[in-house]
Design an enzyme around this catalytic site. Structure first.
Site, mmCIF file in Angstrom:
data_model
loop_
_atom_site.group_PDB
_atom_site.id
_atom_site.type_symbol
_atom_site.label_atom_id
_atom_site.label_comp_id
_atom_site.label_asym_id
_atom_site.label_seq_id
_atom_site.Cartn_x
_atom_site.Cartn_y
_atom_site.Cartn_z
ATOM 1 N N ALA A 120 0.835 -1.210 0.000
ATOM 2 C CA ALA A 120 0.000 0.000 0.000
ATOM 3 C C ALA A 120 0.864 1.252 0.000
ATOM 4 O O ALA A 120 2.012 1.235 0.438
ATOM 5 C CB ALA A 120 -0.932 0.000 1.212
ATOM 6 N N ASP A 121 0.276 2.330 -0.483
ATOM 7 C CA ASP A 121 0.947 3.625 -0.446
ATOM 8 C C ASP A 121 -0.112 4.720 -0.489
ATOM 9 O O ASP A 121 -1.154 4.559 -1.128
ATOM 10 C CB ASP A 121 1.909 3.796 -1.622
#
Length: 200
Positions: A69-70
């Site tokens: 994730a980011d």
């Protein structure tokens, strides 16, 4: 048989979200250099970053569901990750105060079996964040905690910065770092229920 869940992120907030949802992921931090990943739009960039992190960790697994994730804040066309220092965070808050931005969170689910990546599922969750206007004293007190330096956009909903967010339009969990609703849907596309991964 329950599948191993691996979180390809060093974020304590993402780990806490998954644990609160009844999951017990292993943490394996990717070695992705985020500065090398570019895209014309913020949403596209977080998708690429999430996929790059998941891919880097998935290549080291034999059998696992890997989540990368980011998050980045899109504020008036500018992509904002973590501030470089307290002055950067201060300047950001002076611009954001009383205004709104869009927090984009990309998350990738890679399904690894027998050492091979069988499936890749990448989604982006976008949430509008309406900021309050902290007083000068409140802002300095918040900066002194160091919290704004550790999070995209210099704010978070799951800590000391929460009182400085008036409201959000969208998924609050994605603002913290991971959309649990999207993860449930990603797992569903692999024929899995999120309840299958609850720790027993």
């Amino acid at each position: 048989m329950s599948r191993r869940l691996v979180l390809a992120s060093a974020s304590p907030a993402r780990l806490a979200l998954l644990r609160q949802a009844g999951l017990a992921p292993e943490v394996v931090v990717s070695d992705v250099d985020e500065t090398t990943v570019t895209a014309p739009r913020v949403g596209e960039r977080v998708a690429l970053l999430a996929a790059a992190k998941a891919s880097a960790v998935a290549r080291r697994q034999d059998d696992a569901l890997v989540v990368g994730a980011d998050s980045l804040l899109d504020f008036r066309g500018q992509a904002m990750g973590k501030p470089t220092d307290a002055q950067d965070a201060r300047e950001r808050w002076r611009r954001m105060a009383g205004r709104s931005g869009v927090l984009h969170t990309g998350q990738a689910l890679f399904d690894v079996r027998g050492g091979a990546i069988e499936a890749r599922d990448v989604v982006v969750t976008s949430t509008v964040v309406h900021f309050a206007t902290p007083t000068a004293a409140e802002l300095e007190a918040y900066l002194a905690t160091g919290e704004p330096l550790a999070v995209a956009g210099a704010f978070t909903l799951d800590g000391l910065g929460a009182p400085f967010v008036r409201r959000v339009e969208g998924d609050p969990a994605s603002v913290v770092g991971l959309s649990l609703a999207a993860l449930r849907e990603q797992l569903g596309r692999r024929g899995l229920a999120i309840t299958d991964l609850w720790r027993r």
